[in-house]
Design a protein around this motif. Structure first.
Motif, PDB file in Angstrom:
ATOM      1  N   ASP A 260       0.825  -1.211   0.000  1.00  0.00           N
ATOM      2  CA  ASP A 260       0.000   0.000   0.000  1.00  0.00           C
ATOM      3  C   ASP A 260       0.856   1.256   0.000  1.00  0.00           C
ATOM      4  O   ASP A 260       0.548   2.236  -0.704  1.00  0.00           O
ATOM      5  CB  ASP A 260      -0.937   0.006   1.211  1.00  0.00           C
ATOM      6  N   GLU A 264       0.769   4.065  -2.910  1.00  0.00           N
ATOM      7  CA  GLU A 264       0.373   5.427  -2.563  1.00  0.00           C
ATOM      8  C   GLU A 264       1.446   6.442  -2.958  1.00  0.00           C
ATOM      9  O   GLU A 264       1.138   7.548  -3.401  1.00  0.00           O
ATOM     10  CB  GLU A 264       0.087   5.515  -1.070  1.00  0.00           C
ATOM     11  N   THR A 267       1.057   7.102  -6.535  1.00  0.00           N
ATOM     12  CA  THR A 267      -0.161   7.870  -6.800  1.00  0.00           C
ATOM     13  C   THR A 267       0.058   9.358  -6.582  1.00  0.00           C
ATOM     14  O   THR A 267      -0.492  10.195  -7.306  1.00  0.00           O
ATOM     15  CB  THR A 267      -1.306   7.373  -5.896  1.00  0.00           C
ATOM     16  N   ARG A 268       0.887   9.708  -5.590  1.00  0.00           N
ATOM     17  CA  ARG A 268       1.128  11.127  -5.305  1.00  0.00           C
ATOM     18  C   ARG A 268       1.915  11.809  -6.413  1.00  0.00           C
ATOM     19  O   ARG A 268       1.931  13.037  -6.512  1.00  0.00           O
ATOM     20  CB  ARG A 268       1.854  11.274  -3.956  1.00  0.00           C
TER      21      ARG A 268
END
Length: 368
Positions: A260, A264, A267-268
């Motif tokens: 995760d 993440e 994704t940022r």
């Protein structure tokens, strides 16, 4: 325990030039820790800094991180793999689940991958999944250095669908070269702080064998697929990772948390954050030297499993047998199978296909 068999007398093959693909990009060749087998980077003419505290990564004696240490080998320069016309029959274990296979670093060598999968009875002569409920894991590094990285990704994506339809599966982990290609596409020439001066993802990608044909063919669905890959997984008491490093511990105390955290971060879409992720996933050799078994245990104790299986570091490098690029006085061991080390706790799966070695596909457990 069965260790991978080795035979002596392999030759490295002719010296090859970097392809015109690399020269087509007008990007300065920054020198930094993205060098293919460097734990840390240097500027040209500077001595390499000591490794970070807590990391045992070392480099083969005589290695110079300011020089390329692997040529970009063209398709015609590689060792041709002969495939038995009658593939080995896959025998499912007594549990009813299909057998488990792992694949080492592919680096764009599509023909060699298809030959190795066919030899194990996982695909047929047309490259279609034929292994029923078998389970297949790729350990990452699908692109760069070899001629058809996008073709490799397309094959893995297709086999994933075909295997699932047959009751098995084909899955993949994220390697440092997936992070590198994602960064090169997203951030290009955006400067990042490499820890050894300013660098860019595009420069690092070229330095590490990035192929213009791969970048030209890269599409959104390839990027989305790479960005969703897991960083590690535990299967049948084997902890599967790409890199032989303890850096996974920096991202979480469970497999789910690590995966995760990595997703993440991607994704940022922050260049510095992705660069730091790439830099850490490029570390290697944590399991090789004194204290290596303890480093493996730190991962197993945290994430589970009794053995770790990794790619990333070619077996000739782990053995300290790099060989010369011109093939003279080359006494490297020919890699015929996985390398078991670190008190039997680690299994290395990168046979060194980019060094005219072998692309490894192996059924687990080794001592079944």
């Amino acid at each position: 325990m069965v260790e991978g068999s080795m035979t002596q007398g392999a030759s490295q093959g002719p010296e090859v030039e970097r392809t015109a693909t690399v020269r087509d990009f007008r990007v300065p060749a920054y020198v930094h820790e993205a060098a293919p087998y460097a734990a840390t980077g240097t500027r040209a003419g500077e001595a390499a800094p000591p490794p970070e505290e807590g990391h045992e990564e070392t480099l083969p004696e005589g290695y110079t991180p300011t020089q390329r240490d692997l040529p970009v080998i063209r398709r015609g320069d590689t060792v041709q793999v002969t495939v038995d016309p009658e593939p080995v029959a896959v025998q499912p274990p007594a549990t009813g689940q299909g057998p488990l296979f792992v694949v080492g670093d592919v680096h764009g060598y599509l023909d060699e991958l298809l030959a190795a999968l066919q030899e194990k009875g996982l695909v047929d002569a047309a490259g279609q999944w034929c292994a029923g409920t078998s389970r297949l894991w790729f350990l990452g590094d699908f692109t760069d250095r070899g001629p058809d990285g996008i073709g490799v990704i397309d094959l893995v994506m297709r086999l994933s669908a075909e295997a699932a339809a047959a009751g098995g599966y084909c899955k993949a982990l994220m390697g440092n070269h997936e992070l590198l290609l994602l960064g090169a596409k997203r951030f290009g020439d955006t400067p990042v702080n490499s820890g050894a001066g300013t660098a860019t993802f595009q420069a690092a990608w070229l330095l590490n064998g990035g192929q213009k044909t791969d970048m030209d063919r890269l599409q959104d669905h390839h990027l989305q697929w790479m960005a969703r890959l897991d960083a590690l997984e535990e299967v049948d008491d084997h902890l599967l990772v790409h890199s032989d490093t303890t850096t996974y511990l920096d991202y979480g105390r469970s497999i789910e948390e690590v995966n995760d955290t990595v997703r993440e971060a991607l994704t940022r879409n922050d260049a510095e954050e992705v660069w730091d992720l790439f830099r850490k996933f490029t570390k290697r050799f944590s399991f090789r030297d004194e204290g290596g078994a303890d480093a493996v245990r730190s991962l197993l104790d945290t994430y589970g499993g009794t053995r770790i299986v990794h790619g990333h570091s070619p077996i000739p490098y782990l053995l300290g047998e790099v060989g010369s690029e011109d093939g003279e006085d080359d006494t490297r061991t020919a890699v015929e199978g996985p390398h078991v080390y670190a008190d039997g706790l680690a299994i290395a799966m990168d046979g060194g296909v980019t060094m005219a070695g072998k692309l490894l596909v192996q059924q687990l457990p080794l001592d079944a």
